[in-house]
Design a protein around this motif. Structure first.
Motif, PDB file in Angstrom:
ATOM      1  N   THR A 170      20.497  39.967  43.322  1.00 11.23           N
ATOM      2  CA  THR A 170      21.087  38.855  42.576  1.00 11.23           C
ATOM      3  C   THR A 170      22.058  39.417  41.540  1.00 11.23           C
ATOM      4  N   LEU A 171      23.278  38.900  41.611  1.00 14.47           N
ATOM      5  CA  LEU A 171      24.333  39.383  40.719  1.00 14.47           C
ATOM      6  C   LEU A 171      24.850  38.174  39.944  1.00 14.47           C
ATOM      7  N   CYS A 172      24.764  38.245  38.622  1.00 19.61           N
ATOM      8  CA  CYS A 172      25.295  37.138  37.832  1.00 19.61           C
ATOM      9  C   CYS A 172      26.459  37.653  36.991  1.00 19.61           C
ATOM     10  N   ASP A 173      27.611  37.036  37.165  1.00 21.65           N
ATOM     11  CA  ASP A 173      28.794  37.450  36.415  1.00 21.65           C
ATOM     12  C   ASP A 173      29.063  36.438  35.303  1.00 21.65           C
ATOM     13  N   VAL A 174      28.558  36.757  34.115  1.00 24.74           N
ATOM     14  CA  VAL A 174      28.791  35.868  32.963  1.00 24.74           C
ATOM     15  C   VAL A 174      30.265  35.954  32.568  1.00 24.74           C
ATOM     16  N   THR A 175      30.835  37.140  32.695  1.00 23.17           N
ATOM     17  CA  THR A 175      32.217  37.364  32.269  1.00 23.17           C
ATOM     18  C   THR A 175      33.214  36.497  33.054  1.00 23.17           C
ATOM     19  N   CYS A 176      33.014  36.370  34.342  1.00 23.83           N
ATOM     20  CA  CYS A 176      33.856  35.505  35.193  1.00 23.83           C
ATOM     21  C   CYS A 176      35.346  35.806  35.040  1.00 23.83           C
ATOM     22  N   ASP A 177      35.729  37.070  35.148  1.00 22.69           N
ATOM     23  CA  ASP A 177      37.148  37.441  35.081  1.00 22.69           C
ATOM     24  C   ASP A 177      37.782  37.427  36.463  1.00 22.69           C
ATOM     25  N   VAL A 178      37.277  36.614  37.362  1.00 21.39           N
ATOM     26  CA  VAL A 178      37.741  36.602  38.744  1.00 21.39           C
ATOM     27  C   VAL A 178      39.262  36.411  38.803  1.00 21.39           C
ATOM     28  N   GLY A 179      39.905  37.257  39.612  1.00 21.67           N
ATOM     29  CA  GLY A 179      41.364  37.148  39.770  1.00 21.67           C
ATOM     30  C   GLY A 179      42.151  37.899  38.715  1.00 21.67           C
ATOM     31  N   SER A 180      41.486  38.421  37.695  1.00 21.16           N
ATOM     32  CA  SER A 180      42.197  39.120  36.621  1.00 21.16           C
ATOM     33  C   SER A 180      42.200  40.631  36.899  1.00 21.16           C
ATOM     34  N   PRO A 181      43.239  41.356  36.441  1.00 20.65           N
ATOM     35  CA  PRO A 181      43.229  42.816  36.632  1.00 20.65           C
ATOM     36  C   PRO A 181      42.081  43.488  35.872  1.00 20.65           C
ATOM     37  N   LEU A 182      41.434  42.752  34.959  1.00 21.14           N
ATOM     38  CA  LEU A 182      40.330  43.319  34.182  1.00 21.14           C
ATOM     39  C   LEU A 182      38.972  43.108  34.856  1.00 21.14           C
ATOM     40  N   ASN A 183      38.996  42.443  36.008  1.00 20.54           N
ATOM     41  CA  ASN A 183      37.732  42.101  36.676  1.00 20.54           C
ATOM     42  C   ASN A 183      36.956  43.354  37.075  1.00 20.54           C
ATOM     43  N   VAL A 184      35.705  43.458  36.627  1.00 20.42           N
ATOM     44  CA  VAL A 184      34.882  44.626  36.992  1.00 20.42           C
ATOM     45  C   VAL A 184      34.005  44.343  38.211  1.00 20.42           C
ATOM     46  N   LEU A 185      34.055  43.123  38.728  1.00 20.73           N
ATOM     47  CA  LEU A 185      33.262  42.760  39.911  1.00 20.73           C
ATOM     48  C   LEU A 185      34.167  42.124  40.976  1.00 20.73           C
TER      49      LEU A 185
END
Ligand SMILES: NC(=O)c1ccc[n+]([C@@H]2O[C@H](COP(=O)([O-])OP(=O)(O)OC[C@H]3O[C@@H](n4cnc5c(N)ncnc54)[C@H](O)[C@@H]3O)[C@@H](O)[C@H]2O)c1
Length: 349
Positions: free
Chosen positions: A255-270
């Protein structure tokens, strides 16, 4: 001194039950000489009557458009699409400075009407630290939902709840298997919230922050059952989890939860998904065998409207009492002016 007139608006988004000012703090504002008008709002977590009892004047939902010109309109999320010209000073999260969809259009509405945006994301002290934020509850909910999903007890659609209720379902039940949790960005606001939720679920998670990810040990990361990402990346770093890691035979991660939600950004770590999940479908399966589920909800604190509003309001109150054009509000104003200049539109401030 000019008296401050604050106008707390109804939130246009129907699922938004939070408020930046709770009735107890409304009473404090009124007691300090602030004129506070509160719009009626069917979904706000506090009844309008509680504001009335605190000495606020009540106005119909959406009536801020005809509020006196000197009123400062206060909200959290986006404004309705009308009117096309914004004439007031507005305090809310505008999401207008990072090229987000609709950002340029919103700035144009301000410049067309001569109004000003004081974006709450930029209400910072002189070191750049945010002064009012919802991060703690975002992390709390992110970890709580991840634990429930991991235990097969996450029920959709999600609906707003209270911490008491949530903690009741988080408590381990007989037969619940032990699992290992990992919080990345553990020293921040949402990281602290995630750690608290893991504790409520009876687990002491591994905590990583900058020092632990500098030389990232991906195999160690993949050996955890549940990971909650809470980082606030300011410059690109190597991804924590890559597509090929999902097929790593050593992966225990379920289970992976991405609180940051930087999807689509160059800063996305996931960079292992390209769309957030939501209250109707909170978890998405990324792999079947062995399973891996993703939770990436970008409005987590709205699920705990009472607690998150109460904390946010307490943090905002001293700054509202000090509303002006310098200090933290000066930073907001400065950021607005720079954005307007960058968009090459005439500004009315
Ligand atoms: N999903 C939601 O509903 C929701 C709600 C609020 C905030 N957020 C997002 O959550 C994120 C975190 O917010 P916050 O208020 O906790 O921020 P914060 O600044 O309080 O904490 C961020 C933490 O991340 C750490 N960090 C930064 N880069 C790192 C790296 N490469 N490796 C490990 N740790 C790293 C920092 O040292 C810090 O401790 C933000 O992106 C914010 O926009 C999401």
């Amino acid at each position: 001194m000019t008296e401050l007139h604050l106008w707390l608006r109804h939130e246009a988004r129907t699922t938004e039950r939070r408020t930046p000012i709770v009735p107890d703090d409304a009473r404090r504002l009124v007691g300090n000489g602030v004129e506070l008008t509160v719009e009626e709002s069917p979904q706000r977590v506090f009844p309008t009557g509680a504001y009335e009892a605190a000495g606020c004047r009540v106005a119909p939902a959406g009536s801020w458009v005809s509020a006196p010109p000197d009123a400062v309109v206060l909200g959290l999320k986006e404004l309705p699409d009308e009117p096309a010209e914004l004439t007031h000073r507005h305090v809310f999260f505008g999401h207008a400075y990072k090229g987000q969809p609709g950002a340029a259009a919103l700035l144009r509405r301000f410049t067309a009407g001569g109004g000003t945006l004081y974006d709450l994301e930029y209400l910072v002290d002189d070191t750049g630290r945010r002064l009012a934020a919802f991060g703690f509850w975002a992390g709390y909910l992110g970890a709580a939902l991840a634990v429930l999903q991991h235990r097969g007890r996450l029920r959709a659609p999600l609906t707003p709840t209270t911490k008491e209720e949530l903690d009741g379902v988080l408590e381990p039940a007989p037969g619940d298997e032990e699992f290992t949790g990992l919080v990345v960005g553990a020293l921040g606001r949402s990281g602290r919230g995630a750690r608290a939720a893991f504790a409520a679920a009876g687990t002491d998670p591994t905590c990583w922050d900058l020092a632990e990810t500098r030389d990232l040990d991906r195999p160690a990361l993949l050996r955890h059952d549940v990971m909650v990402n809470c980082v606030l990346a300011t410059s690109p770093v190597p991804p924590f989890v890559r597509e090929q890691d999902l097929d790593d035979p050593g992966r225990r991660l379920r289970t992976l939860c991405d609180v940051t939600c930087d999807v689509g950004s160059p800063l996305n770590v996931l960079p292992v998904y390209d769309e957030t999940t939501d209250w109707d479908a909170p978890a998405r399966r990324l792999r079947d065998a062995p399973p891996l589920d993703l939770i990436a909800i970008d409005n987590l604190p709205s699920l705990l409207p009472l607690e998150s509003s109460t904390d946010f309001s307490a943090a905002l109150l001293p700054h509202l009492l000090d509303f002006g054009v310098s200090g933290p509000w000066g930073h907001c104003l400065d950021r607005f002016r720079r954005a307007v200049d960058a968009h090459g539109v005439d500004r009315g401030v």
